[in-house]
Design an enzyme around this catalytic site. Structure first.
Site, PDB file in Angstrom:
ATOM      1  N   ASP A  29      -1.293  -1.747  -3.798  1.00 18.12           N
ATOM      2  CA  ASP A  29      -1.756  -0.747  -4.756  1.00 18.12           C
ATOM      3  C   ASP A  29      -1.759   0.650  -4.120  1.00 18.12           C
ATOM      4  O   ASP A  29      -2.161   0.817  -2.964  1.00 18.12           O
ATOM      5  CB  ASP A  29      -3.189  -1.129  -5.161  1.00 18.12           C
ATOM      6  CG  ASP A  29      -3.705  -0.355  -6.342  1.00 18.12           C
ATOM      7  OD1 ASP A  29      -3.095  -0.443  -7.412  1.00 18.12           O
ATOM      8  OD2 ASP A  29      -4.733   0.337  -6.194  1.00 18.12           O
ATOM      9  N   GLU A  41       4.864 -12.457  11.418  1.00 15.19           N
ATOM     10  CA  GLU A  41       4.275 -13.558  12.202  1.00 15.19           C
ATOM     11  C   GLU A  41       4.317 -14.864  11.407  1.00 15.19           C
ATOM     12  O   GLU A  41       4.106 -15.939  11.956  1.00 15.19           O
ATOM     13  CB  GLU A  41       2.793 -13.260  12.506  1.00 15.19           C
ATOM     14  CG  GLU A  41       2.563 -12.121  13.459  1.00 15.19           C
ATOM     15  CD  GLU A  41       1.086 -11.697  13.440  1.00 15.19           C
ATOM     16  OE1 GLU A  41       0.231 -12.424  12.878  1.00 15.19           O
ATOM     17  OE2 GLU A  41       0.807 -10.614  13.976  1.00 15.19           O
TER      18      GLU A  41
HETATM   19  C1  GLC Z   1      -2.886   1.424  -9.346  1.00 14.53           C
HETATM   20  C2  GLC Z   1      -3.139   0.302 -10.327  1.00 14.53           C
HETATM   21  C3  GLC Z   1      -4.007   0.829 -11.413  1.00 14.53           C
HETATM   22  C4  GLC Z   1      -5.318   1.277 -10.817  1.00 14.53           C
HETATM   23  C5  GLC Z   1      -5.098   2.282  -9.688  1.00 14.53           C
HETATM   24  C6  GLC Z   1      -6.324   2.454  -8.860  1.00 14.53           C
HETATM   25  O1  GLC Z   1      -2.160   2.431  -9.902  1.00 14.53           O
HETATM   26  O2  GLC Z   1      -1.931  -0.215 -10.768  1.00 14.53           O
HETATM   27  O3  GLC Z   1      -4.211  -0.086 -12.435  1.00 14.53           O
HETATM   28  O4  GLC Z   1      -6.123   1.860 -11.786  1.00 14.53           O
HETATM   29  O5  GLC Z   1      -4.089   1.868  -8.814  1.00 14.53           O
HETATM   30  O6  GLC Z   1      -6.523   1.323  -8.063  1.00 14.53           O
END
Ligand code: GLC
Length: 551
Positions: free
Chosen positions: A215, A266
């Site tokens: 993310d 790993e």
């Molecule tokens: C990313 C995710 C989204 C979230 C953001 C904060 O963009 O896909 O859904 O709100 O990160 O974590």
């Protein structure tokens, strides 16, 4: 290993895989509380096997107060009770693997929840303490520190800084959050943070996951000195359109992925990292997948391309060049849980920056018939391209964006932080319809649903589409099956001239044409393998794509 060897087509599963994104709270709900869960996923794996996908990616199911639908993690090593238990996860993983489906989990390293033990400790600790150094705390500006340390704007609206009250009750320091105030950013220059995440990676790798979707993989390092910055008025919220933003795409992020690459290596089985990085150019995006960094990174410039033949040809050409240049596959994607579903987005007639969503009062609402036709044609094109492709749950049913969600049901922090000015992302997150004649369309047995399902969704229910040869579901099954049979996920692409309004190329013996214009395009003497919409004769109608051979 040489770059040629690394780039060898088909040599690792993730280079060519079709990967299906599960948004757990909206996929299938075994407990009946209106929010999907892990046992629900396990119970529906058979339908994903039938669809033919190689892997699934699960959006976060870890312990979380759910202020941003699980992208606010309070415990990275446990399952939130909403979704089940670690034992439920292990069972789901085992069942997926037994069916030959790999499993990717979501990792949220840019920020934690404010309920994470580390952040709670930081709040209690003093300015300058090691507990505060895991996050980005700063003194405020102004005579009494009453102004935020800089002017950065949160992705969800409002500022990126929130002031805390110190242990003695006085107004204190400020902490940084690119997203909601309940999502404080970690300080990734701190070795303790780095070590913690190596350990979190190993926790899930040891359980047997095949990879991570990372993310906000472009946000973890902030520019030294945290200089002021104001995005242009029409900017995309995740930064995809702008160059040189002090909190997006800073060069230091690459050290983190080089480090993680070693952790992944790993383990056996070609475990993979897939980055969520919204960047202004494909050249920049390709830096995320250099041979010693991540394995995949979403091709967001492709996702953001409007329904325009010249722009689509250009983005595909550039993608193959730029990713190919670093020995990586392109990772194609048209929909996810943050963008307007592509069966609606491709027919929008007004600007809709990423993250805004569409709702009852939006201008330029899409025509449903044109949108679905374009959506099906776009997928027909995408699944013929070399590289990996991600699908988002529900697109295989041709689901449109749910535009008429009443205000009182909305949950996206974007909606609240902008006082309803931006609808946000709830419209693409509505629970899936499985069975037309069942409560909540078979999402569960009780009829509960955390977002209301539109009345007209019975016709998109999986059981209805299974029985309809012309359904979007059967189109996806056909495309995925033929893609595997002809190994279209790897190999080269030869451009063909199909006219200005088309995208046309050859993949071995298979010709692919999409018609983005307004007039039919004559294809001549051909044998069709796939038509995105059934038509007779050999003239490809507008908003349609086809795969065919020539004698
Ligand atoms: C990313 C995710 C989204 C979230 C953001 C904060 O963009 O896909 O859904 O709100 O990160 O974590």
């Amino acid at each position: 290993m040489t770059l040629e060897q690394i780039a060898a087509p088909g040599s690792e599963w993730w280079r060519s895989a079709v990967i299906y994104q599960i948004y757990p709270r909206s996929f299938a709900d075994a407990s009946g509380d209106g929010i999907g869960d892990l046992p629900g996923i396990t119970s529906r794996l058979g339908s994903l096997k039938e669809l033919g996908v190689d892997a699934i990616w699960l959006s976060p199911f870890m312990t979380s107060p759910q202020r941003d639908a699980g992208y606010d993690v309070a415990d990275y090593r446990d399952v939130d009770p909403l979704f089940g238990t670690l034992a439920d996860f292990d069972e789901m993983l085992a069942q997926a693997h037994a069916r030959g489906i790999r499993v990717i989990v979501d990792l949220v390293p840019n920020h934690s929840s404010d309920q994470h033990a580390w952040f709670q400790q930081a709040l209690k600790a003093a300015p300058g303490s090691p507990e505060r150094a895991r996050y980005i705390f700063r003194d405020g500006k102004g005579e009494n520190g009453e102004l935020p340390p800089n002017n950065w704007e949160s992705v969800f609206g409002g500022g990126q800084w929130t002031r805390v009250t110190e242990a003695d009750g006085t107004p204190g320091q400020w902490y940084l959050h690119i997203f909601d105030p309940t999502q404080p950013d970690f300080d990734w220059t701190n070795e303790e943070v780095r070590e913690e995440f190596r350990s979190i990676l190993r926790f899930w790798l040891d359980r047997g996951v095949d990879g991570f979707r990372v993310d906000v993989a472009h946000g973890m390092i902030k520019k030294d000195g945290l200089p002021d910055y104001v995005p242009p008025a029409d900017a995309d919220s995740m930064g995809g359109g702008e160059d040189d933003v002090p909190y997006w795409g800073q060069p230091g992020v690459h050290d983190i992925y080089r480090d993680w690459h070693k952790v992944m290596a790993e383990y056996d089985g070609d475990r993979a990292l897939c980055g969520e990085a919204w960047l202004p150019t494909l050249k920049k995006t390709s830096l995320w997948v250099r041979p010693d960094e991540m394995h995949q990174t979403f091709n967001f410039p492709y996702l953001m391309t409007p329904w325009d033949a010249a722009q689509l040809r250009a983005v595909i050409r550039e993608s193959l060049d730029e990713f190919g240049g670093v020995g990586a596959p392109s990772t194609w994607v048209l929909s996810n849980h943050d963008v307007v579903r592509h069966a609606s987005r491709l027919a929008l007639t007004a600007d809709n920056p990423q993250g805004e969503g569409i709702g009852p009062k939006s201008p330029g609402k899409p025509d449903a018939v044109i949108g679905l036709a374009r959506g099906r044609a776009a997928t027909t094109l995408m699944l013929s391209l070399p590289g990996s492709a991600y699908l988002y749950q529900g697109e295989e049913l041709g689901l449109p964006e749910a535009m008429e969600i009443p205000d009182e049901f909305r949950q996206d922090p974007t909606w609240f932080r902008t006082n309803g000015e931006r609808y946000g992302r709830d419209g693409c997150r509505v629970p899936l319809p499985w069975t037309a004649d069942a409560p909540a369309y078979g999402f569960n047995d009780t009829g509960a649903s955390w977002l209301p399902q539109p009345d007209e969704w019975a016709r998109f229910a999986r059981d209805v589409e299974e029985g309809d040869a012309g359904s979007t579901l059967n189109l996806y099954k056909l495309l995925i099956g033929l893609r595997r049979e002809h190994a279209l996920g790897s190999g080269s692409l030869v451009w063909e001239d199909g006219g200005d309004d088309t995208v046309a190329f050859r993949r071995g013996d298979i010709h692919v044409v999409a018609n983005l214009g307004t007039e039919p395009v004559e294809l001549g003497d051909v044998t069709f393998l796939v038509q995105s919409e059934a038509f007779t004769g050999t003239a490809l109608p507008p908003n349609t794509a086809a795969w065919f051979t020539k004698d």
